[in-house]
Design a protein around this motif. Structure first.
Motif, PDB file in Angstrom:
ATOM      1  N   THR A 142      -4.345   9.379   8.349  1.00 32.03           N
ATOM      2  CA  THR A 142      -3.556   8.160   8.150  1.00 32.03           C
ATOM      3  C   THR A 142      -2.512   8.471   7.101  1.00 32.03           C
ATOM      4  O   THR A 142      -2.828   9.025   6.046  1.00 32.03           O
ATOM      5  CB  THR A 142      -4.440   6.999   7.670  1.00 32.03           C
ATOM      6  N   GLU A 143      -1.249   8.125   7.383  1.00 33.12           N
ATOM      7  CA  GLU A 143      -0.163   8.504   6.483  1.00 33.12           C
ATOM      8  C   GLU A 143       0.859   7.369   6.421  1.00 33.12           C
ATOM      9  O   GLU A 143       1.802   7.303   7.200  1.00 33.12           O
ATOM     10  CB  GLU A 143       0.491   9.792   6.971  1.00 33.12           C
ATOM     11  N   SER A 144       0.635   6.454   5.482  1.00 32.50           N
ATOM     12  CA  SER A 144       1.503   5.289   5.322  1.00 32.50           C
ATOM     13  C   SER A 144       1.968   5.227   3.875  1.00 32.50           C
ATOM     14  O   SER A 144       1.169   4.969   2.966  1.00 32.50           O
ATOM     15  CB  SER A 144       0.749   4.014   5.697  1.00 32.50           C
ATOM     16  N   TYR A 145       3.261   5.489   3.654  1.00 33.95           N
ATOM     17  CA  TYR A 145       3.811   5.562   2.306  1.00 33.95           C
ATOM     18  C   TYR A 145       4.417   4.217   1.900  1.00 33.95           C
ATOM     19  O   TYR A 145       4.848   3.434   2.746  1.00 33.95           O
ATOM     20  CB  TYR A 145       4.880   6.652   2.228  1.00 33.95           C
ATOM     21  N   PRO A 146       4.495   3.947   0.608  1.00 35.39           N
ATOM     22  CA  PRO A 146       5.123   2.704   0.145  1.00 35.39           C
ATOM     23  C   PRO A 146       6.638   2.774   0.289  1.00 35.39           C
ATOM     24  O   PRO A 146       7.225   3.854   0.435  1.00 35.39           O
ATOM     25  CB  PRO A 146       4.710   2.642  -1.324  1.00 35.39           C
ATOM     26  N   SER A 147       7.287   1.626   0.224  1.00 35.33           N
ATOM     27  CA  SER A 147       8.741   1.571   0.269  1.00 35.33           C
ATOM     28  C   SER A 147       9.320   2.132  -1.028  1.00 35.33           C
ATOM     29  O   SER A 147       8.618   2.267  -2.039  1.00 35.33           O
ATOM     30  CB  SER A 147       9.210   0.132   0.479  1.00 35.33           C
ATOM     31  N   GLN A 148      10.602   2.479  -0.989  1.00 37.17           N
ATOM     32  CA  GLN A 148      11.245   3.022  -2.184  1.00 37.17           C
ATOM     33  C   GLN A 148      11.237   1.988  -3.306  1.00 37.17           C
ATOM     34  O   GLN A 148      11.475   0.803  -3.094  1.00 37.17           O
ATOM     35  CB  GLN A 148      12.674   3.447  -1.869  1.00 37.17           C
ATOM     36  N   ASN A 149      10.922   2.468  -4.517  1.00 42.15           N
ATOM     37  CA  ASN A 149      10.836   1.653  -5.737  1.00 42.15           C
ATOM     38  C   ASN A 149       9.691   0.644  -5.715  1.00 42.15           C
ATOM     39  O   ASN A 149       9.671  -0.310  -6.505  1.00 42.15           O
ATOM     40  CB  ASN A 149      12.162   0.931  -6.007  1.00 42.15           C
ATOM     41  N   PHE A 150       8.724   0.864  -4.840  1.00 39.88           N
ATOM     42  CA  PHE A 150       7.525   0.030  -4.780  1.00 39.88           C
ATOM     43  C   PHE A 150       6.760   0.122  -6.097  1.00 39.88           C
ATOM     44  O   PHE A 150       6.623   1.192  -6.688  1.00 39.88           O
ATOM     45  CB  PHE A 150       6.647   0.515  -3.615  1.00 39.88           C
ATOM     46  N   GLU A 151       6.242  -1.008  -6.569  1.00 38.28           N
ATOM     47  CA  GLU A 151       5.459  -1.031  -7.794  1.00 38.28           C
ATOM     48  C   GLU A 151       3.976  -1.161  -7.459  1.00 38.28           C
ATOM     49  O   GLU A 151       3.559  -2.144  -6.830  1.00 38.28           O
ATOM     50  CB  GLU A 151       5.906  -2.177  -8.699  1.00 38.28           C
ATOM     51  N   THR A 152       3.192  -0.185  -7.873  1.00 40.88           N
ATOM     52  CA  THR A 152       1.755  -0.218  -7.646  1.00 40.88           C
ATOM     53  C   THR A 152       1.097  -1.219  -8.597  1.00 40.88           C
ATOM     54  O   THR A 152       1.707  -1.690  -9.556  1.00 40.88           O
ATOM     55  CB  THR A 152       1.138   1.169  -7.882  1.00 40.88           C
ATOM     56  N   PHE A 153      -0.161  -1.517  -8.325  1.00 41.47           N
ATOM     57  CA  PHE A 153      -0.932  -2.346  -9.248  1.00 41.47           C
ATOM     58  C   PHE A 153      -1.238  -1.602 -10.544  1.00 41.47           C
ATOM     59  O   PHE A 153      -1.519  -2.219 -11.574  1.00 41.47           O
ATOM     60  CB  PHE A 153      -2.249  -2.770  -8.599  1.00 41.47           C
ATOM     61  N   VAL A 154      -1.231  -0.278 -10.466  1.00 41.38           N
ATOM     62  CA  VAL A 154      -1.639   0.561 -11.590  1.00 41.38           C
ATOM     63  C   VAL A 154      -0.641   0.460 -12.738  1.00 41.38           C
ATOM     64  O   VAL A 154       0.568   0.361 -12.528  1.00 41.38           O
ATOM     65  CB  VAL A 154      -1.760   2.024 -11.123  1.00 41.38           C
ATOM     66  N   ASN A 155      -1.176   0.479 -13.954  1.00 40.20           N
ATOM     67  CA  ASN A 155      -0.376   0.529 -15.184  1.00 40.20           C
ATOM     68  C   ASN A 155       0.096  -0.846 -15.640  1.00 40.20           C
ATOM     69  O   ASN A 155       1.087  -0.955 -16.363  1.00 40.20           O
ATOM     70  CB  ASN A 155       0.824   1.468 -15.038  1.00 40.20           C
ATOM     71  N   GLN A 156      -0.607  -1.887 -15.253  1.00 41.09           N
ATOM     72  CA  GLN A 156      -0.309  -3.219 -15.752  1.00 41.09           C
ATOM     73  C   GLN A 156      -1.116  -3.514 -17.012  1.00 41.09           C
ATOM     74  O   GLN A 156      -2.285  -3.148 -17.115  1.00 41.09           O
ATOM     75  CB  GLN A 156      -0.649  -4.278 -14.698  1.00 41.09           C
ATOM     76  N   ALA A 157      -0.499  -4.190 -17.947  1.00 44.42           N
ATOM     77  CA  ALA A 157      -1.190  -4.560 -19.180  1.00 44.42           C
ATOM     78  C   ALA A 157      -2.264  -5.599 -18.904  1.00 44.42           C
ATOM     79  O   ALA A 157      -2.122  -6.443 -18.019  1.00 44.42           O
ATOM     80  CB  ALA A 157      -0.187  -5.119 -20.185  1.00 44.42           C
ATOM     81  N   SER A 158      -3.345  -5.525 -19.687  1.00 37.45           N
ATOM     82  CA  SER A 158      -4.426  -6.512 -19.651  1.00 37.45           C
ATOM     83  C   SER A 158      -5.080  -6.626 -18.278  1.00 37.45           C
ATOM     84  O   SER A 158      -5.599  -7.683 -17.906  1.00 37.45           O
ATOM     85  CB  SER A 158      -3.912  -7.888 -20.102  1.00 37.45           C
ATOM     86  N   LYS A 159      -5.048  -5.545 -17.508  1.00 40.13           N
ATOM     87  CA  LYS A 159      -5.750  -5.481 -16.225  1.00 40.13           C
ATOM     88  C   LYS A 159      -6.744  -4.333 -16.290  1.00 40.13           C
ATOM     89  O   LYS A 159      -6.411  -3.236 -16.743  1.00 40.13           O
ATOM     90  CB  LYS A 159      -4.776  -5.247 -15.073  1.00 40.13           C
ATOM     91  N   LYS A 160      -7.953  -4.581 -15.840  1.00 33.41           N
ATOM     92  CA  LYS A 160      -8.979  -3.549 -15.916  1.00 33.41           C
ATOM     93  C   LYS A 160      -8.679  -2.419 -14.938  1.00 33.41           C
ATOM     94  O   LYS A 160      -8.453  -2.647 -13.760  1.00 33.41           O
ATOM     95  CB  LYS A 160     -10.361  -4.133 -15.630  1.00 33.41           C
ATOM     96  N   HIS A 161      -8.702  -1.208 -15.451  1.00 33.10           N
ATOM     97  CA  HIS A 161      -8.604   0.004 -14.651  1.00 33.10           C
ATOM     98  C   HIS A 161      -9.962   0.703 -14.754  1.00 33.10           C
ATOM     99  O   HIS A 161     -10.443   0.967 -15.855  1.00 33.10           O
ATOM    100  CB  HIS A 161      -7.498   0.919 -15.164  1.00 33.10           C
ATOM    101  N   TYR A 162     -10.560   0.971 -13.616  1.00 35.37           N
ATOM    102  CA  TYR A 162     -11.904   1.546 -13.575  1.00 35.37           C
ATOM    103  C   TYR A 162     -11.826   3.045 -13.309  1.00 35.37           C
ATOM    104  O   TYR A 162     -11.107   3.496 -12.413  1.00 35.37           O
ATOM    105  CB  TYR A 162     -12.738   0.890 -12.471  1.00 35.37           C
ATOM    106  N   ILE A 163     -12.581   3.811 -14.067  1.00 31.92           N
ATOM    107  CA  ILE A 163     -12.669   5.256 -13.896  1.00 31.92           C
ATOM    108  C   ILE A 163     -14.078   5.590 -13.424  1.00 31.92           C
ATOM    109  O   ILE A 163     -15.065   5.143 -14.002  1.00 31.92           O
ATOM    110  CB  ILE A 163     -12.358   5.992 -15.209  1.00 31.92           C
TER     111      ILE A 163
END
Length: 208
Positions: A142-163
């Motif tokens: 499966t190979e579906s890329y985001p549009s140009q300049n798409f903003e991911t959910f990652v790297n938002q302040a005050s949002k839990k990122h799980y490792i």
């Protein structure tokens, strides 16, 4: 295929990673909340891992269910020993989705995974790059890329990122030298190198 030394510690004569974290329970994970917004278009995630069991295992996650961003191993077929690697973001519908044709079935050796995002790129396939043990993965079922300049959910302040967790599944194994780089899409040479005496062996280096 590049290999990493199959030992319980990742090491060579020049640099040794002294500690790892073992995760196996359904509620076991590490969490990070960023104090300020980072670059949601360009970033890099790198981690060394050793699976204890070939099963669905999460690496990195934002959100749970819908919406959700995740990096994870999962079974591509009814054969649960055939683990592919998946990069996806879901928000009522699939916004990006890469599933490798390569399977990961070795619970005895350490491996290294790098996922680099740069959605500012004009060429779609340059917006997400996935590397395993120093080599870029270019074959996806499966190979579906985001549009140009798409903003991911990652790297938002005050949002839990799980490792060590994604899609309600913890990683069943070990993680170490996990690095998140804000604002740069880096290749694996920032985190590892091939051994000068054994060029098929991919090994970590000091990322500081």
């Amino acid at each position: 295929m590049p290999l990493i030394l199959g030992t319980n510690s990742i090491k060579d004569t020049g640099y040794e990673v002294s500690n790892s974290v073992r995760m196996s329970g359904s509620t076991v994970n590490l969490q990070r909340d960023f104090s300020g917004d980072g670059n949601r278009r360009t970033w890099t995630y790198s981690t060394w891992f050793k699976l204890s069991k070939i099963t669905q295992s999460g690496f990195f996650n934002w959100g749970k269910g819908n919406p959700e961003f995740s990096l994870r191993f999962e079974s591509a077929t009814s054969d649960t020993s055939l683990n592919c690697f998946r990069v996806s973001q879901y928000n009522n519908s699939q916004e990006l989705d890469l599933v490798t044709t390569q399977f990961f079935r070795d619970p005895s050796a350490w491996g290294h995974m790098v996922v680099a995002f740069d959605t500012t790129q004009g060429t779609a396939s340059n917006r997400i790059k996935v590397y395993f043990n120093g080599a870029q993965i270019t074959s996806f079922s499966t190979e579906s890329y985001p549009s140009q300049n798409f903003e991911t959910f990652v790297n938002q302040a005050s949002k839990k990122h799980y490792i060590g967790y994604a899609d309600y599944q913890p990683i069943n194994g070990y993680l170490c030298e996990t690095v998140f780089i804000d604002g740069q899409a880096l290749d694996p040479t920032s985190f590892g190198e091939f051994d000068s005496d054994s060029p098929n062996i991919w090994k970590p280096k000091d990322v500081s």
